[in-house]
Scaffold this active site. Structure first.
Site, short mmCIF file in Angstrom:
data_model
loop_
_atom_site.label_atom_id
_atom_site.label_comp_id
_atom_site.label_asym_id
_atom_site.label_seq_id
_atom_site.Cartn_x
_atom_site.Cartn_y
_atom_site.Cartn_z
N GLY A 255 0.84 -1.20 0.00
CA GLY A 255 0.00 0.00 0.00
C GLY A 255 0.87 1.24 0.00
O GLY A 255 2.00 1.22 0.48
N GLN B 292 3.04 9.77 1.28
CA GLN B 292 4.35 9.11 1.21
C GLN B 292 5.16 9.54 -0.02
O GLN B 292 6.35 9.25 -0.11
CB GLN B 292 4.19 7.59 1.22
N CYS C 251 6.49 -0.65 6.57
CA CYS C 251 6.06 0.57 5.89
C CYS C 251 7.16 1.00 4.93
O CYS C 251 8.34 0.99 5.30
CB CYS C 251 5.79 1.66 6.91
N LEU C 252 6.79 1.37 3.72
CA LEU C 252 7.79 1.80 2.73
C LEU C 252 8.53 3.06 3.19
O LEU C 252 9.63 3.32 2.73
CB LEU C 252 7.11 2.06 1.38
N HIS D 14 -3.66 0.83 7.74
CA HIS D 14 -2.32 1.42 7.69
C HIS D 14 -2.31 2.66 6.78
O HIS D 14 -1.80 3.71 7.15
CB HIS D 14 -1.35 0.35 7.19
N GLU D 15 -2.93 2.52 5.61
CA GLU D 15 -2.92 3.64 4.64
C GLU D 15 -3.81 4.79 5.12
O GLU D 15 -3.46 5.96 4.95
CB GLU D 15 -3.35 3.16 3.26
N HIS E 288 -2.03 6.87 7.59
CA HIS E 288 -1.09 7.81 6.97
C HIS E 288 -1.78 9.15 6.69
O HIS E 288 -1.16 10.21 6.77
CB HIS E 288 -0.55 7.25 5.65
ZN ZN Z 1 3.16 3.03 5.54
#
Ligand code: ZN
Length: 159
Positions: free
Chosen positions: A46, A51, A88-89, A130-131, A134
């Site tokens: 995701g 991000q 997480c990226l 999670h998204e 953000h």
């Molecule tokens: Zn993340």
């Protein structure tokens, strides 16, 4: 389409509130294309717009062969509790256990501005949470636990 640079933890933009996406136009479609390419290149599950430094309530998700775009998502209902290691990226190389609902109903808009509701379970519900976090400047490490509770139900990545 283009690969965008993923913002890493420590950059203050990740702590800011994303705003509603108002226009469902060509510019949005280009952004979504870039987000999809960036997600795939990073081999993530995701990616939220913040991000890549865009403070809009937009996320792309790809898990277990399903690709979804969420614009202005709102969690309508949730139930259950399940723990799983999450990554997480924007926080490369780390993963910690986080409690998430087992099941989630979200309302959102598609890229053309059509509203829809979707109910997701298991790992997909985790990625949604999670998204959406953000979009409120919340990172999963804010919620992670060092030690699992005794009665914790452990999830699976492929459910
Ligand atoms: Zn993340």
């Amino acid at each position: 389409m283009a690969i965008r640079t993923i913002v890493k933890v420590g950059d203050n933009v990740l702590r800011k509130l994303s705003k509603e996406q108002k226009a469902f136009d060509k510019q949005l479609h280009i952004l979504l294309g870039d987000m999809k390419d960036t997600l795939r290149k990073a081999n993530g599950r995701g990616l939220a717009a913040v991000q890549i430094g865009v403070l809009k309530k937009i996320a792309v998700i790809e898990s277990n062969g399903i690709y979804l775009e969420l614009i202005n998502p709102v969690i309508e209902e949730f139930e259950g509790s399940v723990y799983l290691e999450e990554g997480c990226l924007s926080i490369p190389g780390e993963s910690y256990y986080v409690e998430r609902p087992e099941k989630l109903t979200v309302s959102a808009f598609d890229r053309f501005g059509n509203p829809f509701r979707i109910t997701v379970n298991g790992f997909m519900a985790r990625v949604f949470c999670h998204e959406i976090d953000h979009m409120f400047g919340i990172l999963y490490t804010d919620k992670s636990v060092d030690k699992l509770p005794k009665e914790a139900k452990i999830g699976r990545r492929d459910d």
